[in-house]
Scaffold this active site. Structure first.
Site, PDB file in Angstrom:
ATOM      1  N   LEU A 462       0.874  -1.037  -0.439  1.00 33.02           N
ATOM      2  CA  LEU A 462      -0.052   0.121  -0.134  1.00 33.02           C
ATOM      3  C   LEU A 462       1.334   1.475   0.266  1.00 33.02           C
ATOM      4  O   LEU A 462       1.521   1.795   1.433  1.00 33.02           O
ATOM      5  CB  LEU A 462      -0.713  -0.048   1.168  1.00 33.02           C
ATOM      6  CG  LEU A 462      -2.448   0.708   0.900  1.00 33.02           C
ATOM      7  CD1 LEU A 462      -2.768   0.149   2.775  1.00 33.02           C
ATOM      8  CD2 LEU A 462      -1.926   2.583   0.880  1.00 33.02           C
ATOM      9  N   GLU A 464       1.731   4.053  -3.197  1.00 32.44           N
ATOM     10  CA  GLU A 464       1.801   4.299  -4.753  1.00 32.44           C
ATOM     11  C   GLU A 464       3.021   5.402  -5.131  1.00 32.44           C
ATOM     12  O   GLU A 464       3.238   4.990  -6.380  1.00 32.44           O
ATOM     13  CB  GLU A 464       0.722   5.762  -4.588  1.00 32.44           C
ATOM     14  CG  GLU A 464      -0.521   5.743  -4.378  1.00 32.44           C
ATOM     15  CD  GLU A 464      -1.149   5.296  -2.758  1.00 32.44           C
ATOM     16  OE1 GLU A 464       0.091   5.757  -1.861  1.00 32.44           O
ATOM     17  OE2 GLU A 464      -1.605   4.546  -2.036  1.00 32.44           O
ATOM     18  N   ASP A 489      -7.990  10.133  -6.267  1.00 31.66           N
ATOM     19  CA  ASP A 489      -7.265  11.109  -4.747  1.00 31.66           C
ATOM     20  C   ASP A 489      -5.986  10.524  -4.244  1.00 31.66           C
ATOM     21  O   ASP A 489      -5.548  11.404  -2.463  1.00 31.66           O
ATOM     22  CB  ASP A 489      -8.409  10.824  -3.980  1.00 31.66           C
ATOM     23  CG  ASP A 489     -10.359  10.830  -4.549  1.00 31.66           C
ATOM     24  OD1 ASP A 489     -10.384  11.938  -4.030  1.00 31.66           O
ATOM     25  OD2 ASP A 489      -9.684  10.468  -5.119  1.00 31.66           O
ATOM     26  N   PRO A 493       1.336  10.115  -2.902  1.00 30.77           N
ATOM     27  CA  PRO A 493       2.161  10.059  -2.401  1.00 30.77           C
ATOM     28  C   PRO A 493       3.654   9.757  -3.730  1.00 30.77           C
ATOM     29  O   PRO A 493       4.689   9.900  -3.782  1.00 30.77           O
ATOM     30  CB  PRO A 493       1.751   8.226  -1.828  1.00 30.77           C
ATOM     31  CG  PRO A 493       0.831   8.612  -1.578  1.00 30.77           C
ATOM     32  CD  PRO A 493       0.260  10.205  -2.734  1.00 30.77           C
ATOM     33  N   HIS A 534     -12.607  10.488  -2.283  1.00 30.73           N
ATOM     34  CA  HIS A 534     -12.783   9.553  -3.845  1.00 30.73           C
ATOM     35  C   HIS A 534     -13.500   9.952  -4.530  1.00 30.73           C
ATOM     36  O   HIS A 534     -14.398   9.301  -5.472  1.00 30.73           O
ATOM     37  CB  HIS A 534     -13.982   7.861  -3.174  1.00 30.73           C
ATOM     38  CG  HIS A 534     -13.005   7.724  -1.313  1.00 30.73           C
ATOM     39  ND1 HIS A 534     -13.795   7.514  -0.367  1.00 30.73           N
ATOM     40  CD2 HIS A 534     -12.678   6.172  -1.573  1.00 30.73           C
ATOM     41  CE1 HIS A 534     -13.065   7.398   0.197  1.00 30.73           C
ATOM     42  NE2 HIS A 534     -11.988   6.074  -0.539  1.00 30.73           N
TER      43      HIS A 534
END
Ligand SMILES: Cc1ncc(C[n+]2csc(CCOP(=O)(O)OP(=O)(O)O)c2C)c(N)n1
Ligand SMILES: [Mg+2]
Length: 734
Positions: A462, A464, A489, A493, A534
């Site tokens: 997890l 990015e 959203d 990162p 989201h």
């Protein structure tokens, strides 16, 4: 420093005596090491002088780090292993075969600078022929790319046929080289270990047992910030010690012999497939951080004097003398030769041809393969109608999934990874048929792991930056990663990789390297409850990034055709998929077959009209269509509706033709109004089509805020069909 065990010999007489070894280094190699280290220091000194004379424009030295570079260069194989260095790695590059002349070409910013053709600062290494991958300035971005590079090596080793170059897509231009036991070197400073991407890189290299050699060159400072502020407990080795599968070394990095030993052991571990290695080398920084820094402002004289005792160049010189490998005369001769050669290199570099100003936009994108060309224009094949049934219209989600499947079948270089994209990481559950499998939170990658195996479709951690950084490294080597960012959203990162790395690889290396990866992202609102995190758009941030193609389809057929173009082309692509459109009734289509492509930069005229133009894309397309139909029904006003489909490049010809026909235009999008994508389109229309306008250019977009949870708020924030209707009517009546 390590000393040899046999008796000392005088002078330089027995250089070829193979028994005379130091951690495996021959006496001849030690002389060579000294030559490189001395050269490295002298190039720094010369550059410093040239900078003071304003003949070059920046300088950052490798001083104090030379022993590590030489040790690494001797233990690894140039043009065979892969290198992600950082700016203090001058001695490494020299050992691998780069010349002082080439380095000086970079310093003057010459056209023939092999790393960047005058685009990057000096010491931002890039030597395609040596497998030294174009380095950038952001500290730490190299780490995840190195991990991806190692993963690419592993992929080619287990799918060797996929390395063949094939005509018809990016593979024609992406020559692949790999070796089954190759190692990827990546280095960084002590300060850079504070970057999150460093830890993400260690984590993945450890977990996947990748042959990555991490080298931390610890000079105890990051510009002026000392190690105890940077690293908890002051020692990075202690913090990383529990990562599984690693071989660890902590070494005096001013001692080339000891450091070489550490490298040999580490490289062996990596080559044998035991996993990654980590070398923590304690070095010194005899000069200020760079010529823009004055270390006397934060380091007292006494500290600097003490550190000078450990200068690796003088240490090795003393060692050679003490061991009788070279005498004073031999040292002098060697140094004189280095200085003479350097003088010639400086003279030549100062005369070098500078890059032509009209070349500045070259290699923002591939010049080999143009995704806007007719090569990417094919007709949809009607799906084979079975049992006399008509082809079934499918959703955008279905067609993206089908396109991915067909492309994976066609091209073994494609790997898919991201959060939750696998069917099931615990493969035994799939094998035992205990579960159905997930395949993405929106199920876009459903079934792909089952069809193509866990080495081609897998979950990422997890993280990015991890996804995009690794994809960049893989794509640099010739793989085609098609990765997923679960929600737009949460793309942030990965922003450093998406802004400063992936789209810049080709331009900054002057076409020496490229990274044509595809990043699929679920984007957008109108979700009823999606709320702030989201529902975001924000595409203009990426259309404002040179080198990045940005695609935003509004219907199933376009998504299939554009995704195929994205995969086969030679540029990085941000492929934006509107979540609300994934399963809409609007825009469904039968699968157009395994060769269907739409070129980039070609808009679609959804309906033609004569009274006004609406230029839009994404989820606003069906809303604008609804408004246009009502406008015609109730007021007889005919709207020309243009769906851009692709935002960079975009179809100026179609926009211009439409505005010239209707003389009235609205640019509409779901993203916020101010500084949004429409601002650029509106500005260009005002600039170039002013004479054709009978009314002001209007924009319809979201309010300048984030999207709220409560549907009445969401409706008020995002542009609705009613908002479009009002603006269109008003403009038509202007
Ligand atoms: C992401 C990022 N932040 C800040 C900088 C500015 N900067 C360049 S080098 C540096 C210090 C690096 O220190 P370290 O990693 O210890 O390497 P050293 O220069 O000491 O060898 C900083 C803050 C940068 N280049 N990139
Ligand atoms: Mg440092």
């Amino acid at each position: 420093m390590a000393t040899r065990s046999d008796s000392k010999s005088a002078g330089v007489a027995d250089l070829n005596n193979s028994n005379d070894t130091y951690q495996g280094l021959s006496r001849q190699q030690l002389i060579q090491a000294y030559r490189v280290m001395y050269t490295s220091r002298k190039v720094d000194d010369r550059e410093i002088l040239l900078k003071r004379q304003q003949k070059i424009f920046f300088q950052i030295s490798g001083a104090g780090h030379e022993a590590v570079g030489v040790a690494a260069g001797l233990a690894l194989k140039s043009g065979y292993d892969w290198f992600y260095p950082y700016y203090r790695d001058r001695a490494l590059c020299l050992t691998l075969g780069a010349t002082p002349y080439e380095m000086l070409l970079t310093a003057v910013g010459a056209a023939d600078d092999p790393g960047s053709g005058g685009r990057q600062m000096p010491s931002h290494w890039g030597f395609p022929k040596l497998n030294v991958v174009s380095q950038s300035s952001p500290t730490g971005t190299q780490v995840l790319q190195a991990v991806g590079c190692a993963e690419a090596g592993r992929h080619f080793a287990s799918h060797p046929q996929s390395a063949e170059s094939l005509d018809g897509d990016y593979r024609q231009f992406k020559r692949v080289m790999f070796h089954n036991d190759e190692v990827t070197y990546v280095s960084l400073g002590d300060g850079t270990t504070s970057e999150g991407e460093f830890w993400e890189g260690l984590n993945t290299a450890s977990n996947r047992k990748l042959p990555v050699l991490f080298v931390v060159q610890d000079n105890e400072y990051a510009i002026s910030v000392p190690i105890e502020v940077q690293t908890a407990g002051g020692n990075i080795s202690r913090l990383v010690a529990n990562f599984p599968n690693f071989h660890f070394e902590e070494v005096d990095g001013t001692d080339p012999v000891a450091t070489y030993g550490a490298f040999v052991r580490s490289v062996t571990h990596c080559r044998q497939g035991e996993g990654p290695a980590f070398i923590h080398a304690h070095v010194v920084r005899p000069y200020s951080h760079s010529l823009s820094d004055d270390e006397r402002l934060y380091r007292p004289e006494a500290e600097r004097e003490q550190e000078a005792q450990r200068d690796p160049v003088s240490r090795l010189q003393m060692f050679l003398l003490r061991e009788g490998i070279l005498d004073a005369k031999g040292i002098n001769q060697l140094e004189k030769q280095v200085e003479d050669e350097l003088q010639t290199a400086v003279d030549q570099a100062l005369e070098a041809t500078l890059p032509a100003p009209d070349t500045v936009t070259r290699y923002v994108y591939s010049e080999d393969l143009d995704p806007t060309s007719s090569a990417f224009e094919t007709q949809p094949a009607a799906e084979a109608a079975s049992d006399d049934k008509k082809p079934v219209p499918k959703t955008m989600a279905d067609l993206i999934n089908a396109t991915l499947r067909d492309e994976m079948k066609r091209d073994e270089r494609i790997v898919i990874f991201g959060e939750d994209v696998a069917d099931c990481s615990r493969e035994q559950y799939l094998e035992q048929k205990l579960i159905k499998g997930k395949g993405g939170v929106f199920k876009l990658t459903s079934g792909l792991q089952c069809d193509f195996g866990s080495d081609r479709v897998f979950n990422s951690p997890l993280a990015e930056a991890n996804i995009v950084g690794r994809a960049t490294g893989m794509a640099t080597r010739g793989l085609k990663p098609v990765v997923e960012i679960q929600f737009f959203d949460y793309i942030w990162p990965a922003m450093m990789q998406l802004r400063d790395e992936l789209p810049l690889m080709r331009w900054r290396s002057n076409n020496g390297f490229s990274a044509p990866a595809v990043v699929r992202v679920a984007i957008g609102g109108y979700l009823t409850g999606g709320s702030i995190y989201h529902s975001q758009c924000g595409e203009s941030i990426f259309t404002h990034t040179p080198g990045m193609r940005v695609v935003f389809p509004s219907n199933a057929l376009d998504a299939a055709g554009l995704l195929r173009t994205a995969i086969r082309c030679d540029d990085p692509v941000l492929f934006l998929e509107h979540k609300r459109l994934y399963r809409e009734t609007y825009g469904r289509a039968p699968y157009p077959g395994p060769e269907y492509m739409i070129p980039f930069g070609k808009a679609r005229v959804v309906q033609s009209g004569s009274d006004l133009s609406v230029i839009t894309y994404g989820a606003v397309v069906p809303r604008a269509l609804q408004a246009a139909q009502r406008l015609e029904r109730e007021h007889g006003i005919k709207t020309e509706l243009v769906d851009l489909r692709c935002l960079n490049p975009y179809d100026w010809e179609t926009i211009a033709a439409s505005v010239q026909k209707t003389n009235r235009v609205i640019v509409a999008h779901e993203d916020m109004l101010s500084w949004g994508y429409g601002a650029e389109i509106a500005a260009r229309i005002a600039d170039q089509l002013f004479d054709h306008l009978d009314a002001p250019i209007r924009r319809v977009a979201a309010k300048d805020t984030f999207v709220a949870y409560q549907p009445v708020l969401e409706d008020a924030i995002l542009p609705q069909a009613d908002d479009l209707f009002r603006a269109m009517k008003e403009l038509a009546e202007y």
